[in-house]
Scaffold this motif. Structure first.
Motif, PDB file in Angstrom:
ATOM      1  N   GLY A 466      46.780  40.875  48.713  1.00  0.00           N
ATOM      2  CA  GLY A 466      46.950  39.496  49.160  1.00  0.00           C
ATOM      3  C   GLY A 466      45.803  38.608  48.719  1.00  0.00           C
ATOM      4  O   GLY A 466      45.998  37.437  48.389  1.00  0.00           O
ATOM      5  N   TRP A 467      44.578  39.159  48.714  1.00  0.00           N
ATOM      6  CA  TRP A 467      43.417  38.394  48.232  1.00  0.00           C
ATOM      7  C   TRP A 467      43.632  37.969  46.783  1.00  0.00           C
ATOM      8  O   TRP A 467      43.468  36.800  46.427  1.00  0.00           O
ATOM      9  N   THR A 468      44.004  38.933  45.940  1.00  0.00           N
ATOM     10  CA  THR A 468      44.191  38.638  44.520  1.00  0.00           C
ATOM     11  C   THR A 468      45.312  37.633  44.302  1.00  0.00           C
ATOM     12  O   THR A 468      45.178  36.672  43.532  1.00  0.00           O
ATOM     13  N   ARG A 469      46.414  37.830  45.009  1.00  0.00           N
ATOM     14  CA  ARG A 469      47.553  36.939  44.813  1.00  0.00           C
ATOM     15  C   ARG A 469      47.278  35.539  45.368  1.00  0.00           C
ATOM     16  O   ARG A 469      47.758  34.549  44.818  1.00  0.00           O
ATOM     17  N   THR A 470      46.524  35.452  46.436  1.00  0.00           N
ATOM     18  CA  THR A 470      46.143  34.131  46.947  1.00  0.00           C
ATOM     19  C   THR A 470      45.236  33.415  45.953  1.00  0.00           C
ATOM     20  O   THR A 470      45.365  32.198  45.733  1.00  0.00           O
ATOM     21  N   LEU A 471      44.333  34.154  45.346  1.00  0.00           N
ATOM     22  CA  LEU A 471      43.445  33.573  44.346  1.00  0.00           C
ATOM     23  C   LEU A 471      44.239  33.066  43.142  1.00  0.00           C
ATOM     24  O   LEU A 471      43.989  31.972  42.615  1.00  0.00           O
TER      25      LEU A 471
END
Length: 513
Positions: A466-471
């Protein structure tokens, strides 16, 4: 001495060289076909025999052995008819033995000697060119095979036409590529009244290639907006056009050699099986995820799909390819697609925030959405609540902006992404595929933006994925705003689309720039 003709076996969109060897030996009159062929290949003997009879020819009263080498490679399909027939003719002296050197052949025979079309002409022509060979194919497949570029293509309507060509009595012409179709007509976004938040999410998804899910009651316009996504996407690049068309050629979806620059938009019914979605079956055909390569896969009524079928999407969403495993082979198909889904909040459709007409709320909503696994939802970057369309929305005049204006912004944002990736090894051309150090450099997070993202992750609202996709999502929002670094406001909007309410997660009432 055996007569030899080269043909090709398909393994996904790749092709493997196969040599058809025919030898006449002493013994009882028989036509024997060996080389690990399937039922369609075994039946080639009868089609070849009947085609010869239709031309007024008779097979010699000898033992005819046709071998498809390598013998341990499974052979599937009816396109082996033509190379087997040509090898027999070469062995009989009907065609000069050296005339077939430098050619690969594929095609199915009818009982009267006509050569009927088969699937896979484009990847076969590309593979033949890579082997330094030309391709002999059915006349109907000529315009498709001609898209292979420098590969020589000989498209024949019948066996007798090929015989006359190689004997020099009636030469066959070189086929021209079929038509290149421009963008197909798509509905205009101006038709959608209201739903400004959902349209904003649709534009962001188009700009970065992000996965998107609309959640709302029946009649709120979820499918209507999804159908307008293709109009926001740019045309296929030449490299993407070739990749996509090769998959469609294997599936037999190219008519009259016509290729389309419009990105694929596949919308299978919710009764589709796992094999239909990801590929498989007796012949390991490409599934919907591969037919949507470089385009969009739209799954309407998402929770109504089988659990196993939905979970089979998780790997191709990450890797961009599908591996169909069989006991004797592994077949790979490309599957870099953009997932767009639509679903009701619950089975009756009336649940969700602000409604409450569902008599079983909130359990009805929890049970219905629980059919979709958490790991699959975690791979969907934008999860958007779509409210009901009110009478006031319908009374509004048509929006001032439609597909053309939104597509221009999408095109500009995508151009920034492509420019950012130029000259960087392994860099993805779209934000939805960016990762690692390249993503960190491309995001160029402002300090307060990084602090907000960190606090959201620490509050338990984001997984590592989720961190990567939010970024990635925040980077796309910044590109649409023509911003260099990713600012706090961009991260805040990305978190909202991830269904992580920043205010609730961080213990504050609102998030501002």
């Amino acid at each position: 001495m055996a007569a030899r003709v080269v043909t090709l076996a398909f393994s996904g969109v790749d092709c493997v060289r196969v040599e058809v060897e025919v030898q006449f030996t002493r013994g009882d009159s028989a036509f024997i076909l060996v080389g690990l062929g399937d039922k369609a290949v075994a039946e080639s003997r009868e089609r070849v025999r009947a085609a010869f009879t239709g031309l007024g020819l008779a097979l010699p009263a000898k033992r005819i052995i046709a071998n498809l080498a390598p013998a341990d490679l499974p052979k599937v399909g009816s396109h082996y008819d033509l190379p087997i027939a040509l090898a027999v003719m070469a062995g009989m002296g009907i065609i000069p033995p050296d005339a077939l050197e430098g050619w690969a052949a594929m095609g199915e025979l009818s009982l009267d000697g006509r050569i009927v079309p088969v699937a896979g002409a484009l990847p076969a022509a590309v593979a033949a060119g890579g082997l330094g060979l030309g391709l002999i194919c059915p006349e109907a497949c000529g315009p498709e095979a001609a898209w292979a570029g420098d590969t020589r293509v000989l498209a024949a309507p019948s066996l007798i036409a090929l015989v006359n060509h190689f004997r020099g009595t009636q030469m066959l012409g070189t086929p021209k590529p079929g038509d290149l179709l421009d963008d197909e007509r798509v509905p205009d976004l101006r038709d959608v009244k209201g739903q400004e938040n959902a349209k904003r999410a649709l534009e962001i998804a188009a700009a970065g290639g992000h996965n998107l899910c609309f959640i709302g009651p029946p009649g709120s316009g979820k499918s209507m907006m999804a159908a307008r996504l293709p109009g926001l996407l740019p045309a296929l690049t030449p490299a993407e056009l070739l990749e996509t068309s090769m998959v469609h050629s294997i599936a037999g979806l190219i008519a009259r050699g016509q290729l389309s620059r419009a990105r694929p938009f596949r919308a299978p019914h919710h009764s589709a099986s796992m094999a239909a979605l990801t590929g498989g079956g007796l012949k390991a055909k490409p599934g919907e995820v591969s037919l949507a390569h470089n385009g969009v896969l739209f799954l309407d009524e998402l929770p109504e799909f089988g659990v196993q079928a939905l979970d089979s999407l998780r790997q191709p969403l990450e890797t961009g390819e599908v591996v169909v495993a069989r006991a004797n082979a592994h077949v790979r198909y490309p599957a870099r697609f953009q997932l767009v889904a639509a679903m009701n909040p619950c089975r009756c459709g009336h649940g969700g925030p602000g409604r409450g007409a569902c008599g079983r709320a909130p359990r009805c909503q929890t049970d219905y959405q629980g059919r979709i696994s958490g790991p699959l939802m975690d791979r969907i970057d934008l999860q958007v609540e779509v409210p009901p369309v009110t009478a006031a929305d319908l009374a509004l005049p048509p929006p001032s902006e439609g597909t053309a204006e939104a597509a221009a912004r999408v095109s500009a944002a995508r151009s920034r992404q492509v420019e950012r990736a130029v000259g960087i090894s392994g860099a993805a051309p779209l934000n939805a595929q960016a990762e690692g150090d390249f993503l960190e450099r491309a995001a160029d997070l402002a300090p307060d933006a990084r602090a907000l993202l960190t606090r959201a992750a620490e509050a338990g609202g984001l997984s590592a994925r989720g961190w990567t996709r939010t970024l990635r999502l925040a980077r796309t929002i910044a590109d649409l705003e023509e911003s260099g670094p990713v600012r706090r406001v961009h991260v805040a909007e990305a978190l909202i689309y991830r269904r992580v309410a920043p205010g609730a997660a961080l213990g504050v009432s609102s998030v501002s720039a």
